[in-house]
Design a protein around this motif. Structure first.
Motif, PDB file in Angstrom:
ATOM      1  N   UNK A   1       0.854  -1.189   0.000  1.00  0.00           N
ATOM      2  CA  UNK A   1       0.000   0.000   0.000  1.00  0.00           C
ATOM      3  C   UNK A   1       0.890   1.240   0.000  1.00  0.00           C
ATOM      4  N   UNK A   2       0.632   2.215  -0.863  1.00  0.00           N
ATOM      5  CA  UNK A   2       1.484   3.410  -0.924  1.00  0.00           C
ATOM      6  C   UNK A   2       1.510   4.175   0.400  1.00  0.00           C
ATOM      7  N   UNK A   3       2.579   4.914   0.587  1.00  0.00           N
ATOM      8  CA  UNK A   3       2.740   5.724   1.783  1.00  0.00           C
ATOM      9  C   UNK A   3       1.636   6.756   1.883  1.00  0.00           C
TER      10      UNK A   3
ATOM     11  N   UNK B   1       3.822  13.161  -2.070  1.00  0.00           N
ATOM     12  CA  UNK B   1       3.950  14.554  -1.627  1.00  0.00           C
ATOM     13  C   UNK B   1       2.690  15.358  -1.921  1.00  0.00           C
ATOM     14  N   UNK B   2       1.922  14.926  -2.910  1.00  0.00           N
ATOM     15  CA  UNK B   2       0.678  15.626  -3.235  1.00  0.00           C
ATOM     16  C   UNK B   2      -0.313  15.591  -2.072  1.00  0.00           C
ATOM     17  N   UNK B   3      -0.141  14.655  -1.142  1.00  0.00           N
ATOM     18  CA  UNK B   3      -1.005  14.575   0.035  1.00  0.00           C
ATOM     19  C   UNK B   3      -0.657  15.626   1.082  1.00  0.00           C
ATOM     20  N   UNK B   4       0.549  16.200   0.985  1.00  0.00           N
ATOM     21  CA  UNK B   4       1.058  17.076   2.037  1.00  0.00           C
ATOM     22  C   UNK B   4       0.300  18.394   2.095  1.00  0.00           C
ATOM     23  N   UNK B   5       0.182  18.911   3.302  1.00  0.00           N
ATOM     24  CA  UNK B   5      -0.409  20.232   3.518  1.00  0.00           C
ATOM     25  C   UNK B   5       0.680  21.274   3.261  1.00  0.00           C
ATOM     26  N   UNK B   6       0.997  21.475   1.987  1.00  0.00           N
ATOM     27  CA  UNK B   6       2.067  22.379   1.587  1.00  0.00           C
ATOM     28  C   UNK B   6       1.655  23.202   0.383  1.00  0.00           C
ATOM     29  N   UNK B   7       2.132  24.419   0.319  1.00  0.00           N
ATOM     30  CA  UNK B   7       2.035  25.228  -0.881  1.00  0.00           C
ATOM     31  C   UNK B   7       3.395  25.147  -1.557  1.00  0.00           C
ATOM     32  N   UNK B   8       3.437  24.516  -2.726  1.00  0.00           N
ATOM     33  CA  UNK B   8       4.715  24.285  -3.378  1.00  0.00           C
ATOM     34  C   UNK B   8       4.568  24.340  -4.886  1.00  0.00           C
ATOM     35  N   UNK B   9       5.709  24.499  -5.532  1.00  0.00           N
ATOM     36  CA  UNK B   9       5.764  24.545  -6.991  1.00  0.00           C
ATOM     37  C   UNK B   9       6.883  23.634  -7.470  1.00  0.00           C
ATOM     38  N   UNK B  10       6.617  22.723  -8.404  1.00  0.00           N
ATOM     39  CA  UNK B  10       7.692  21.880  -8.930  1.00  0.00           C
ATOM     40  C   UNK B  10       8.785  22.733  -9.574  1.00  0.00           C
ATOM     41  N   UNK B  11      10.024  22.281  -9.455  1.00  0.00           N
ATOM     42  CA  UNK B  11      11.177  22.993  -9.996  1.00  0.00           C
ATOM     43  C   UNK B  11      11.840  22.109 -11.048  1.00  0.00           C
ATOM     44  N   UNK B  12      12.216  22.693 -12.142  1.00  0.00           N
ATOM     45  CA  UNK B  12      12.903  21.934 -13.189  1.00  0.00           C
ATOM     46  C   UNK B  12      14.237  21.407 -12.675  1.00  0.00           C
ATOM     47  N   UNK B  13      14.598  20.211 -13.130  1.00  0.00           N
ATOM     48  CA  UNK B  13      15.912  19.655 -12.783  1.00  0.00           C
ATOM     49  C   UNK B  13      17.002  20.625 -13.230  1.00  0.00           C
ATOM     50  N   UNK B  14      18.043  20.716 -12.415  1.00  0.00           N
ATOM     51  CA  UNK B  14      19.040  21.739 -12.690  1.00  0.00           C
ATOM     52  C   UNK B  14      20.418  21.307 -12.206  1.00  0.00           C
TER      53      UNK B  14
ATOM     54  N   UNK C   1      12.191  16.216  -3.597  1.00  0.00           N
ATOM     55  CA  UNK C   1      10.897  15.635  -3.240  1.00  0.00           C
ATOM     56  C   UNK C   1      11.004  14.767  -1.993  1.00  0.00           C
ATOM     57  N   UNK C   2      12.041  13.930  -1.933  1.00  0.00           N
ATOM     58  CA  UNK C   2      12.148  13.005  -0.799  1.00  0.00           C
ATOM     59  C   UNK C   2      12.346  13.745   0.513  1.00  0.00           C
ATOM     60  N   UNK C   3      13.089  14.862   0.491  1.00  0.00           N
ATOM     61  CA  UNK C   3      13.312  15.622   1.718  1.00  0.00           C
ATOM     62  C   UNK C   3      12.059  16.389   2.112  1.00  0.00           C
ATOM     63  N   UNK C   4      11.351  16.920   1.122  1.00  0.00           N
ATOM     64  CA  UNK C   4      10.084  17.593   1.408  1.00  0.00           C
ATOM     65  C   UNK C   4       9.075  16.619   2.000  1.00  0.00           C
ATOM     66  N   UNK C   5       9.081  15.388   1.524  1.00  0.00           N
ATOM     67  CA  UNK C   5       8.176  14.377   2.047  1.00  0.00           C
ATOM     68  C   UNK C   5       8.519  14.047   3.498  1.00  0.00           C
ATOM     69  N   UNK C   6       9.800  13.942   3.801  1.00  0.00           N
ATOM     70  CA  UNK C   6      10.210  13.703   5.184  1.00  0.00           C
ATOM     71  C   UNK C   6       9.805  14.871   6.082  1.00  0.00           C
ATOM     72  N   UNK C   7       9.936  16.088   5.567  1.00  0.00           N
ATOM     73  CA  UNK C   7       9.529  17.268   6.331  1.00  0.00           C
ATOM     74  C   UNK C   7       8.035  17.223   6.632  1.00  0.00           C
ATOM     75  N   UNK C   8       7.238  16.860   5.649  1.00  0.00           N
ATOM     76  CA  UNK C   8       5.791  16.771   5.849  1.00  0.00           C
ATOM     77  C   UNK C   8       5.447  15.711   6.890  1.00  0.00           C
TER      78      UNK C   8
END
Length: 271
Positions: A49-51, A79-92, A121-128
Protein backbone atom coordinates in the motif's frame (compact mmCIF):
# COMPACT_ATOMS: atom_id res chain seq x y z
CA UNK A 1 33.99 -62.43 -2.30
CA UNK A 2 32.08 -60.12 0.01
CA UNK A 3 30.34 -57.12 -1.54
CA UNK A 4 31.65 -53.82 -0.14
CA UNK A 5 29.20 -51.86 1.96
CA UNK A 6 28.39 -48.76 -0.09
CA UNK A 7 26.89 -46.86 2.86
CA UNK A 8 30.07 -44.91 3.76
CA UNK A 9 30.01 -43.32 0.28
CA UNK A 10 26.37 -42.29 0.46
CA UNK A 11 25.70 -38.57 0.90
CA UNK A 12 23.32 -37.72 3.71
CA UNK A 13 19.81 -36.79 2.61
CA UNK A 14 19.80 -32.97 2.13
CA UNK A 15 17.06 -32.35 4.69
CA UNK A 16 18.14 -28.77 5.38
CA UNK A 17 18.02 -27.94 1.70
CA UNK A 18 14.50 -29.27 1.47
CA UNK A 19 13.44 -27.26 4.53
CA UNK A 20 14.86 -24.06 3.05
CA UNK A 21 13.15 -24.70 -0.28
CA UNK A 22 9.84 -25.26 1.47
CA UNK A 23 10.25 -22.05 3.48
CA UNK A 24 11.16 -20.13 0.35
CA UNK A 25 8.16 -21.52 -1.50
CA UNK A 26 5.90 -20.62 1.41
CA UNK A 27 7.28 -17.08 1.53
CA UNK A 28 6.87 -16.61 -2.21
CA UNK A 29 3.36 -18.01 -2.07
CA UNK A 30 2.42 -15.71 0.78
CA UNK A 31 3.91 -12.72 -1.03
CA UNK A 32 2.02 -13.52 -4.20
CA UNK A 33 -1.22 -14.01 -2.28
CA UNK A 34 -0.83 -10.62 -0.60
CA UNK A 35 0.20 -8.84 -3.79
CA UNK A 36 -2.64 -10.36 -5.84
CA UNK A 37 -5.22 -9.52 -3.20
CA UNK A 38 -6.23 -13.15 -2.59
CA UNK A 39 -5.31 -12.65 1.05
CA UNK A 40 -6.25 -9.34 2.61
CA UNK A 41 -4.43 -7.74 5.51
CA UNK A 42 -5.13 -4.38 7.18
CA UNK A 43 -4.02 -1.53 4.94
CA UNK A 44 -1.71 -0.15 7.62
CA UNK A 45 0.30 -3.39 7.60
CA UNK A 46 0.32 -4.02 3.88
CA UNK A 47 3.81 -3.22 2.54
CA UNK A 48 2.44 -2.71 -1.00
CA UNK A 49 0.00 0.00 0.00
CA UNK A 50 1.48 3.41 -0.92
CA UNK A 51 2.74 5.72 1.78
CA UNK A 52 0.09 7.92 3.37
CA UNK A 53 1.28 11.00 5.21
CA UNK A 54 -1.67 11.04 7.61
CA UNK A 55 -1.50 7.31 8.47
CA UNK A 56 -0.42 6.42 12.00
CA UNK A 57 3.29 5.48 11.80
CA UNK A 58 4.24 1.85 12.32
CA UNK A 59 7.12 -0.51 11.51
CA UNK A 60 6.44 -0.20 7.77
CA UNK A 61 6.47 3.60 7.63
CA UNK A 62 10.21 3.99 7.19
CA UNK A 63 10.27 1.20 4.61
CA UNK A 64 7.59 2.97 2.56
CA UNK A 65 9.29 6.34 2.95
CA UNK A 66 12.59 4.95 1.70
CA UNK A 67 10.88 3.07 -1.14
CA UNK A 68 9.52 6.25 -2.71
CA UNK A 69 12.69 8.28 -2.11
CA UNK A 70 14.24 7.50 -5.50
CA UNK A 71 11.01 6.88 -7.39
CA UNK A 72 10.19 10.18 -9.07
CA UNK A 73 6.52 9.51 -9.78
CA UNK A 74 5.77 7.74 -6.49
CA UNK A 75 7.37 10.53 -4.49
CA UNK A 76 5.33 13.16 -6.30
CA UNK A 77 2.13 11.22 -5.66
CA UNK A 78 2.96 10.89 -1.96
CA UNK A 79 3.95 14.55 -1.63
CA UNK A 80 0.68 15.63 -3.23
CA UNK A 81 -1.00 14.58 0.03
CA UNK A 82 1.06 17.08 2.04
CA UNK A 83 -0.41 20.23 3.52
CA UNK A 84 2.07 22.38 1.59
CA UNK A 85 2.03 25.23 -0.88
CA UNK A 86 4.71 24.28 -3.38
CA UNK A 87 5.76 24.54 -6.99
CA UNK A 88 7.69 21.88 -8.93
CA UNK A 89 11.18 22.99 -10.00
CA UNK A 90 12.90 21.93 -13.19
CA UNK A 91 15.91 19.66 -12.78
CA UNK A 92 19.04 21.74 -12.69
CA UNK A 93 22.83 21.43 -12.56
CA UNK A 94 24.40 24.50 -10.96
CA UNK A 95 28.00 23.38 -10.51
CA UNK A 96 30.26 20.41 -9.96
CA UNK A 97 28.20 17.89 -7.98
CA UNK A 98 25.62 20.61 -7.37
CA UNK A 99 22.01 20.90 -8.43
CA UNK A 100 18.77 19.04 -7.90
CA UNK A 101 16.33 16.64 -9.48
CA UNK A 102 12.67 16.13 -8.68
CA UNK A 103 12.66 19.19 -6.45
CA UNK A 104 9.97 21.61 -5.28
CA UNK A 105 9.92 25.23 -4.21
CA UNK A 106 8.07 25.49 -0.90
CA UNK A 107 6.17 28.65 -0.02
CA UNK A 108 4.45 27.20 3.02
CA UNK A 109 4.25 23.87 4.78
CA UNK A 110 1.52 23.08 7.32
CA UNK A 111 2.87 26.24 9.01
CA UNK A 112 4.38 29.48 7.77
CA UNK A 113 8.04 29.29 6.76
CA UNK A 114 9.07 32.87 5.99
CA UNK A 115 11.18 32.90 2.84
CA UNK A 116 10.64 30.21 0.20
CA UNK A 117 13.11 27.34 -0.03
CA UNK A 118 13.87 24.48 -2.42
CA UNK A 119 13.94 20.82 -1.37
CA UNK A 120 14.17 17.53 -3.19
CA UNK A 121 10.90 15.63 -3.24
CA UNK A 122 12.15 13.01 -0.80
CA UNK A 123 13.31 15.62 1.72
CA UNK A 124 10.08 17.59 1.41
CA UNK A 125 8.18 14.38 2.05
CA UNK A 126 10.21 13.70 5.18
CA UNK A 127 9.53 17.27 6.33
CA UNK A 128 5.79 16.77 5.85
CA UNK A 129 5.88 13.50 7.81
CA UNK A 130 7.85 15.13 10.65
CA UNK A 131 5.47 18.07 10.90
CA UNK A 132 2.45 15.76 10.84
CA UNK A 133 3.62 13.19 13.38
CA UNK A 134 6.24 14.90 15.56
CA UNK A 135 6.32 18.69 15.58
CA UNK A 136 2.79 19.59 16.61
CA UNK A 137 2.50 16.72 19.08
CA UNK A 138 5.72 17.84 20.78
CA UNK A 139 4.47 21.43 20.96
CA UNK A 140 1.14 20.41 22.48
CA UNK A 141 2.72 18.05 24.98
CA UNK A 142 5.47 20.32 26.25
CA UNK A 143 4.20 23.84 25.54
CA UNK A 144 0.43 23.45 25.46
CA UNK A 145 0.05 25.15 22.08
CA UNK A 146 0.79 24.75 18.37
CA UNK A 147 3.65 25.81 16.14
CA UNK A 148 2.59 28.41 13.57
CA UNK A 149 5.94 29.23 11.96
CA UNK A 150 9.26 27.53 11.29
CA UNK A 151 12.29 29.79 11.21
CA UNK A 152 14.81 28.27 8.82
CA UNK A 153 18.32 29.12 7.65
CA UNK A 154 17.89 27.79 4.14
CA UNK A 155 18.08 24.57 2.18
CA UNK A 156 19.83 24.52 -1.19
CA UNK A 157 23.40 25.85 -1.42
CA UNK A 158 26.20 24.67 -3.72
CA UNK A 159 28.89 24.18 -1.11
CA UNK A 160 31.03 21.66 0.74
CA UNK A 161 30.48 20.54 4.31
CA UNK A 162 30.90 23.57 6.58
CA UNK A 163 31.85 25.56 3.47
CA UNK A 164 35.41 24.25 3.70
CA UNK A 165 37.65 23.33 0.78
CA UNK A 166 38.68 19.70 0.52
CA UNK A 167 35.53 18.35 2.11
CA UNK A 168 32.82 16.43 0.28
CA UNK A 169 29.73 18.18 -0.93
CA UNK A 170 27.07 18.95 1.66
CA UNK A 171 23.57 17.55 1.26
CA UNK A 172 22.58 21.18 0.86
CA UNK A 173 24.29 21.05 -2.55
CA UNK A 174 21.54 18.77 -3.87
CA UNK A 175 18.62 20.37 -1.99
CA UNK A 176 18.46 17.35 0.31
CA UNK A 177 18.91 19.32 3.55
CA UNK A 178 17.12 21.96 5.61
CA UNK A 179 18.45 23.94 8.58
CA UNK A 180 15.92 25.01 11.23
CA UNK A 181 16.80 27.71 13.78
CA UNK A 182 13.58 28.03 15.72
CA UNK A 183 9.81 28.09 15.96
CA UNK A 184 7.05 30.62 16.59
CA UNK A 185 4.09 29.41 18.63
CA UNK A 186 0.39 30.17 18.37
CA UNK A 187 0.51 32.14 21.65
CA UNK A 188 3.30 34.35 20.32
CA UNK A 189 6.23 32.72 22.06
CA UNK A 190 9.43 32.17 20.09
CA UNK A 191 11.59 29.11 20.72
CA UNK A 192 15.15 29.26 19.43
CA UNK A 193 17.67 26.44 19.22
CA UNK A 194 20.56 28.72 20.19
CA UNK A 195 18.80 30.14 23.27
CA UNK A 196 16.57 27.33 24.46
CA UNK A 197 18.42 24.07 23.78
CA UNK A 198 19.80 22.38 26.87
CA UNK A 199 19.85 18.93 28.36
CA UNK A 200 16.69 18.31 30.33
CA UNK A 201 16.55 15.46 32.88
CA UNK A 202 13.56 13.29 32.03
CA UNK A 203 10.85 12.73 34.57
CA UNK A 204 11.89 15.61 36.83
CA UNK A 205 9.70 18.32 38.25
CA UNK A 206 11.12 21.78 37.64
CA UNK A 207 9.95 23.17 40.98
CA UNK A 208 9.41 21.10 44.09
CA UNK A 209 9.10 23.68 46.85
CA UNK A 210 7.45 27.09 47.23
CA UNK A 211 9.98 29.92 46.76
CA UNK A 212 10.64 32.33 49.59
CA UNK A 213 9.88 35.51 47.66
CA UNK A 214 8.09 36.87 44.63
CA UNK A 215 11.44 37.24 42.89
CA UNK A 216 12.18 33.59 43.52
CA UNK A 217 8.72 32.73 42.24
CA UNK A 218 9.35 34.61 39.00
CA UNK A 219 12.71 32.88 38.58
CA UNK A 220 11.20 29.46 39.25
CA UNK A 221 8.44 30.12 36.71
CA UNK A 222 11.00 31.21 34.13
CA UNK A 223 13.11 28.10 34.81
CA UNK A 224 10.07 25.85 34.38
CA UNK A 225 9.20 27.56 31.09
CA UNK A 226 12.77 27.23 29.86
CA UNK A 227 12.75 23.54 30.70
CA UNK A 228 9.50 23.02 28.78
CA UNK A 229 10.98 24.73 25.74
CA UNK A 230 14.12 22.59 26.00
CA UNK A 231 12.02 19.44 26.20
CA UNK A 232 10.03 20.53 23.16
CA UNK A 233 13.22 21.08 21.16
CA UNK A 234 14.58 17.71 22.27
CA UNK A 235 11.38 15.94 21.20
CA UNK A 236 11.33 17.75 17.84
CA UNK A 237 14.98 16.84 17.24
CA UNK A 238 14.75 13.20 18.31
CA UNK A 239 11.48 12.59 16.48
CA UNK A 240 13.04 13.82 13.23
CA UNK A 241 15.36 10.80 13.28
CA UNK A 242 12.40 8.62 12.30
CA UNK A 243 11.92 10.48 9.02
CA UNK A 244 15.29 11.92 8.01
CA UNK A 245 18.60 10.14 7.47
CA UNK A 246 20.80 12.65 9.28
CA UNK A 247 19.64 14.82 12.17
CA UNK A 248 22.21 17.07 13.83
CA UNK A 249 21.83 19.60 16.64
CA UNK A 250 23.80 21.49 19.27
CA UNK A 251 25.01 18.30 20.94
CA UNK A 252 26.83 17.32 17.73
CA UNK A 253 29.28 20.22 17.39
CA UNK A 254 29.62 24.00 17.69
CA UNK A 255 28.70 24.50 14.03
CA UNK A 256 25.16 23.34 14.88
CA UNK A 257 24.79 25.33 18.10
CA UNK A 258 22.08 27.53 16.59
CA UNK A 259 20.12 25.14 14.40
CA UNK A 260 18.92 21.65 13.58
CA UNK A 261 20.21 20.09 10.36
CA UNK A 262 17.83 17.61 8.73
CA UNK A 263 18.77 15.75 5.55
CA UNK A 264 18.14 12.74 3.33
CA UNK A 265 21.14 10.92 1.92
CA UNK A 266 23.45 7.92 2.05
CA UNK A 267 24.47 8.28 5.70
CA UNK A 268 22.52 7.79 8.93
CA UNK A 269 23.14 9.79 12.10
CA UNK A 270 21.01 11.13 14.94
CA UNK A 271 23.16 13.45 17.05
Amino acid sequence: MATPDPSPNRKPFPILRVVWLLLLAAALGAGWALWSGRVRIPEAWNPWVPLRIDATPNLLTRFKLDRVADDRAACQVALAQADMQLTPVDDRVTGEHCGFTNAVRIQRTSVAVGSDFTLSCRTALSLAMWERHVLQQAAQEHLGTRVTRIEHLGSYACRNLYGEQGRRRSQHATADALDIAGFVLEDGRRVRVLKDWRSAPTGTTPTSAAPASSVATDEATKDASDLDEARFLRAAHDGACDYFDVVLGPDYNRAHADHFHFDRGAYRACR
